[in-house]
Scaffold this motif. Structure first.
Motif, PDB file in Angstrom:
ATOM      1  N   VAL A   1      -1.338  -7.368 -11.897  1.00 39.62           N
ATOM      2  CA  VAL A   1      -1.388  -6.096 -11.310  1.00 39.62           C
ATOM      3  C   VAL A   1      -2.614  -5.376 -11.509  1.00 39.62           C
ATOM      4  O   VAL A   1      -3.062  -5.020 -12.173  1.00 39.62           O
ATOM      5  CB  VAL A   1      -0.466  -5.383 -11.099  1.00 39.62           C
ATOM      6  CG1 VAL A   1      -0.064  -4.639 -10.119  1.00 39.62           C
ATOM      7  CG2 VAL A   1       1.094  -6.670 -11.208  1.00 39.62           C
ATOM      8  N   GLN A   2      -2.990  -5.580 -10.699  1.00 40.33           N
ATOM      9  CA  GLN A   2      -4.912  -4.461  -9.776  1.00 40.33           C
ATOM     10  C   GLN A   2      -4.297  -3.624  -8.998  1.00 40.33           C
ATOM     11  O   GLN A   2      -3.700  -3.850  -7.468  1.00 40.33           O
ATOM     12  CB  GLN A   2      -5.437  -5.314  -9.654  1.00 40.33           C
ATOM     13  CG  GLN A   2      -7.248  -5.154  -9.525  1.00 40.33           C
ATOM     14  CD  GLN A   2      -7.815  -3.967 -10.500  1.00 40.33           C
ATOM     15  OE1 GLN A   2      -7.568  -5.300 -11.411  1.00 40.33           O
ATOM     16  NE2 GLN A   2      -8.679  -3.569 -10.456  1.00 40.33           N
ATOM     17  N   ILE A   3      -4.593  -2.426  -9.475  1.00 42.85           N
ATOM     18  CA  ILE A   3      -4.524  -1.256  -8.561  1.00 42.85           C
ATOM     19  C   ILE A   3      -5.769  -1.021  -8.343  1.00 42.85           C
ATOM     20  O   ILE A   3      -6.576  -0.726  -8.930  1.00 42.85           O
ATOM     21  CB  ILE A   3      -3.624   0.235  -9.424  1.00 42.85           C
ATOM     22  CG1 ILE A   3      -2.395  -0.659  -9.641  1.00 42.85           C
ATOM     23  CG2 ILE A   3      -3.920   1.086  -8.338  1.00 42.85           C
ATOM     24  CD1 ILE A   3      -1.674   0.381 -10.753  1.00 42.85           C
TER      25      ILE A   3
ATOM     26  N   ALA B   1      -1.712   6.408  -9.313  1.00 43.86           N
ATOM     27  CA  ALA B   1      -0.967   4.736  -9.550  1.00 43.86           C
ATOM     28  C   ALA B   1       0.178   4.826 -10.821  1.00 43.86           C
ATOM     29  O   ALA B   1       1.207   3.851 -10.273  1.00 43.86           O
ATOM     30  CB  ALA B   1      -2.190   4.290  -9.881  1.00 43.86           C
ATOM     31  N   GLU B   2       0.262   5.084 -11.829  1.00 42.51           N
ATOM     32  CA  GLU B   2       1.653   4.403 -12.625  1.00 42.51           C
ATOM     33  C   GLU B   2       2.042   5.633 -12.751  1.00 42.51           C
ATOM     34  O   GLU B   2       3.520   4.304 -12.649  1.00 42.51           O
ATOM     35  CB  GLU B   2       0.703   5.368 -13.643  1.00 42.51           C
ATOM     36  CG  GLU B   2       0.122   4.214 -14.548  1.00 42.51           C
ATOM     37  CD  GLU B   2      -0.633   5.036 -15.951  1.00 42.51           C
ATOM     38  OE1 GLU B   2      -0.153   6.602 -16.458  1.00 42.51           O
ATOM     39  OE2 GLU B   2      -2.386   4.870 -16.518  1.00 42.51           O
TER      40      GLU B   2
ATOM     41  N   TYR C   1      -3.469   3.523  -2.002  1.00 36.64           N
ATOM     42  CA  TYR C   1      -3.046   2.611  -3.654  1.00 36.64           C
ATOM     43  C   TYR C   1      -2.849   1.718  -2.350  1.00 36.64           C
ATOM     44  O   TYR C   1      -1.803   1.444  -2.047  1.00 36.64           O
ATOM     45  CB  TYR C   1      -2.219   3.063  -4.580  1.00 36.64           C
ATOM     46  CG  TYR C   1      -3.281   4.952  -5.675  1.00 36.64           C
ATOM     47  CD1 TYR C   1      -3.539   4.873  -5.506  1.00 36.64           C
ATOM     48  CD2 TYR C   1      -2.308   5.581  -4.164  1.00 36.64           C
ATOM     49  CE1 TYR C   1      -3.894   6.399  -6.725  1.00 36.64           C
ATOM     50  CE2 TYR C   1      -2.168   7.355  -5.161  1.00 36.64           C
ATOM     51  CZ  TYR C   1      -3.553   7.008  -5.487  1.00 36.64           C
ATOM     52  OH  TYR C   1      -4.023   8.186  -5.962  1.00 36.64           O
TER      53      TYR C   1
ATOM     54  N   TRP D   1       7.799   2.409  -7.949  1.00 34.02           N
ATOM     55  CA  TRP D   1       8.186   0.680  -7.046  1.00 34.02           C
ATOM     56  C   TRP D   1       9.216   0.354  -8.573  1.00 34.02           C
ATOM     57  O   TRP D   1      10.183  -0.230  -8.055  1.00 34.02           O
ATOM     58  CB  TRP D   1       7.178   0.088  -6.814  1.00 34.02           C
ATOM     59  CG  TRP D   1       6.978  -0.943  -6.520  1.00 34.02           C
ATOM     60  CD1 TRP D   1       8.027  -1.554  -5.990  1.00 34.02           C
ATOM     61  CD2 TRP D   1       6.236  -2.543  -7.451  1.00 34.02           C
ATOM     62  NE1 TRP D   1       7.487  -3.466  -6.362  1.00 34.02           N
ATOM     63  CE2 TRP D   1       6.443  -3.377  -6.446  1.00 34.02           C
ATOM     64  CE3 TRP D   1       4.861  -2.424  -8.410  1.00 34.02           C
ATOM     65  CZ2 TRP D   1       5.941  -4.875  -7.220  1.00 34.02           C
ATOM     66  CZ3 TRP D   1       4.909  -3.847  -8.758  1.00 34.02           C
ATOM     67  CH2 TRP D   1       5.126  -4.913  -7.946  1.00 34.02           C
TER      68      TRP D   1
ATOM     69  N   PHE E   1      -1.361  -1.418  -4.442  1.00 35.59           N
ATOM     70  CA  PHE E   1      -1.302  -2.774  -5.574  1.00 35.59           C
ATOM     71  C   PHE E   1      -1.348  -3.887  -5.473  1.00 35.59           C
ATOM     72  O   PHE E   1      -0.821  -5.107  -3.967  1.00 35.59           O
ATOM     73  CB  PHE E   1       0.301  -2.426  -6.330  1.00 35.59           C
ATOM     74  CG  PHE E   1       0.256  -0.844  -6.765  1.00 35.59           C
ATOM     75  CD1 PHE E   1       0.729  -0.626  -7.654  1.00 35.59           C
ATOM     76  CD2 PHE E   1       0.315   0.240  -5.652  1.00 35.59           C
ATOM     77  CE1 PHE E   1       1.058   0.622  -8.103  1.00 35.59           C
ATOM     78  CE2 PHE E   1       0.505   1.608  -6.603  1.00 35.59           C
ATOM     79  CZ  PHE E   1       0.621   1.913  -7.337  1.00 35.59           C
ATOM     80  N   SER E   2      -1.917  -4.539  -5.953  1.00 39.50           N
ATOM     81  CA  SER E   2      -1.938  -6.158  -5.813  1.00 39.50           C
ATOM     82  C   SER E   2      -2.323  -7.227  -6.908  1.00 39.50           C
ATOM     83  O   SER E   2      -2.274  -6.558  -8.133  1.00 39.50           O
ATOM     84  CB  SER E   2      -3.854  -6.545  -5.037  1.00 39.50           C
ATOM     85  OG  SER E   2      -3.920  -6.484  -6.290  1.00 39.50           O
TER      86      SER E   2
ATOM     87  N   HIS F   1       3.610   3.448  -9.971  1.00 42.15           N
ATOM     88  CA  HIS F   1       3.894   1.945 -10.190  1.00 42.15           C
ATOM     89  C   HIS F   1       5.612   2.244 -10.815  1.00 42.15           C
ATOM     90  O   HIS F   1       6.486   0.942 -10.831  1.00 42.15           O
ATOM     91  CB  HIS F   1       3.244   1.438 -11.585  1.00 42.15           C
ATOM     92  CG  HIS F   1       3.094   0.086 -11.444  1.00 42.15           C
ATOM     93  ND1 HIS F   1       4.131  -0.011 -12.831  1.00 42.15           N
ATOM     94  CD2 HIS F   1       3.062  -1.185 -11.443  1.00 42.15           C
ATOM     95  CE1 HIS F   1       4.283  -1.250 -12.987  1.00 42.15           C
ATOM     96  NE2 HIS F   1       3.628  -2.275 -12.390  1.00 42.15           N
TER      97      HIS F   1
ATOM     98  N   CYS G   1       0.915  -1.484   0.015  1.00 38.60           N
ATOM     99  CA  CYS G   1       0.600  -0.085   0.072  1.00 38.60           C
ATOM    100  C   CYS G   1       0.394   0.564  -0.653  1.00 38.60           C
ATOM    101  O   CYS G   1       2.161   0.872   1.266  1.00 38.60           O
ATOM    102  CB  CYS G   1      -0.984  -0.154   1.005  1.00 38.60           C
ATOM    103  SG  CYS G   1      -2.436  -1.095   0.902  1.00 38.60           S
TER     104      CYS G   1
ATOM    105  N   GLN H   1      -5.214   7.465 -11.591  1.00 44.55           N
ATOM    106  CA  GLN H   1      -4.301   5.796 -12.121  1.00 44.55           C
ATOM    107  C   GLN H   1      -3.553   7.102 -12.792  1.00 44.55           C
ATOM    108  O   GLN H   1      -2.741   6.589 -12.419  1.00 44.55           O
ATOM    109  CB  GLN H   1      -5.579   6.124 -13.844  1.00 44.55           C
ATOM    110  CG  GLN H   1      -5.460   5.016 -14.592  1.00 44.55           C
ATOM    111  CD  GLN H   1      -5.307   3.782 -13.773  1.00 44.55           C
ATOM    112  OE1 GLN H   1      -6.125   3.651 -12.805  1.00 44.55           O
ATOM    113  NE2 GLN H   1      -3.639   2.968 -13.979  1.00 44.55           N
TER     114      GLN H   1
END
Length: 343
Positions: free
Chosen positions: A260-262, A284-285, A249, A291, A251-252, A288, A239, A281
């Motif tokens: 991957v689902q956000i 989140a990108e 967010y 990450w 991330f799973s 990601h 998270c 969104q």
């Protein structure tokens, strides 16, 4: 007048004071030190079975046996400082009461859930003294990495601020004036006063939810369009709390689907999950990408890890800002008991 006779008078006054509080709970007092005053009266420094060693309860007993408590907290602080600075060193280790060597760390023996949804905590001090208090709130602040707990002494309403030790088995009194810690506590206190602060049911429950082992087992059910009765199971990877969008967010991943689902976590609504909007969104990108970069770059890894949080934690900054801008509406303030000030 003997010390035992003075303690009997003092206990009567303390028990009467306890009737002024909602729980009407009395606590046994120990007399730690007595000091004769110029007017012939005696100041008695006492510690109750519902209070840690921080600031003594000080009672003045006159020659005729009349006992009164010094209720002004600043005077009690000054008296405590006098004992620690002047009296205790003069007595030396051999003559100073054992109780005055008690440290600020207390072992958690038991947490009792009460009928009124309160939680009573039983502690053991470093010298073996039993202390029983009522927990007011339990809150983990991932910015300071402190799991805060406030407890109250039911017999006189004194509040004490603790941190939970990493092993989740001890409470440690927070003393001193660290500005970073104080600023976090000030926000917590304001949110608590307006009943906007979430709290774990118990210290133990909070510690379990915050543990990495528990969080790594968090799963999300994602609808399966081909079989509504058999949703896809996604395992939480991490998270991330994003300061720009003030959103969390999750991330799973599902290894079988290789996907991957956000999702966005609504920390103000029981961690409800939803799909991100357009702004979220994009965030989140960005997260990601950070990450991915963090796997190879230490600076990026430090930047990324600073915002990774347990799924079951709250975000104090998000919550406080939402309260200040009106997103979270304040409830009727709860009455606050006077708290001993740490010096």
């Amino acid at each position: 007048m003997t010390e035992q006779e003075m303690l009997t008078k003092i206990q009567e006054v303390a028990d009467q004071t306890a009737q002024n509080f909602v729980f009407k709970r009395t606590a046994k007092l120990d007399l730690v030190y007595s000091e004769k005053q110029e007017d012939g009266s005696t100041d008695c420094y006492c510690l109750g079975a519902d209070m840690p060693l921080l600031v003594y309860r000080v009672f003045n007993v006159k020659e005729d046996g009349t006992a009164t408590e010094i209720s002004d907290i600043q005077q009690a602080v000054e008296k405590t400082r006098h004992y620690d600075r002047d009296v205790k060193p003069a007595l030396g280790l051999d003559k100073a009461p054992l109780i005055t060597g008690e440290t600020h760390e207390y072992e958690i023996l038991l947490e009792n859930k009460l009928e009124n949804n309160g939680v009573e905590v039983k502690l053991k001090s470093s010298i073996g003294r039993d202390v029983t208090m009522m927990e007011i709130y339990r809150y983990f602040d991932y910015v300071s990495k402190i799991y805060f707990v406030t407890c109250v002494s039911l017999s006189f309403g004194g509040q004490y601020l603790f941190s939970v030790t990493p092993d989740s088995k001890h409470l440690r009194l927070i003393v001193g004036n660290d500005q970073t810690v104080r600023s976090r506590v000030d926000m917590i206190t304001e949110l608590l006063a307006h009943r906007l602060l979430p709290s774990y049911q118990t210290i133990a429950a909070g510690a379990q939810l915050l543990s990495g082992q528990t969080n790594s087992g968090v799963q999300f059910n994602i609808p399966n369009p081909e079989n509504q009765n058999n949703p896809y199971k996604f395992n939480l990877i991490f998270c991330y709390d994003d300061a720009e969008t003030k959103s969390r967010y999750a991330f799973s991943a599902n290894n079988e689907l290789k996907r991957v689902q956000i999702l966005v976590v609504d920390i103000f609504n029981n961690n409800k999950l939803s799909a991100p909007n357009e702004e979220q969104q994009k965030a989140a990108e960005r997260i990601h990408q950070l990450w991915v970069e963090s796997q190879k770059d230490e600076a990026k890894r430090n930047e990324f890890n600073a915002h990774v949080v347990p799924f079951f934690s709250d975000d104090l900054d998000f919550r406080y800002e939402a309260y200040k801008n009106g997103t979270l509406k304040a409830n009727e303030p709860a009455p606050a008991a006077e708290a001993p000030k740490a010096e």
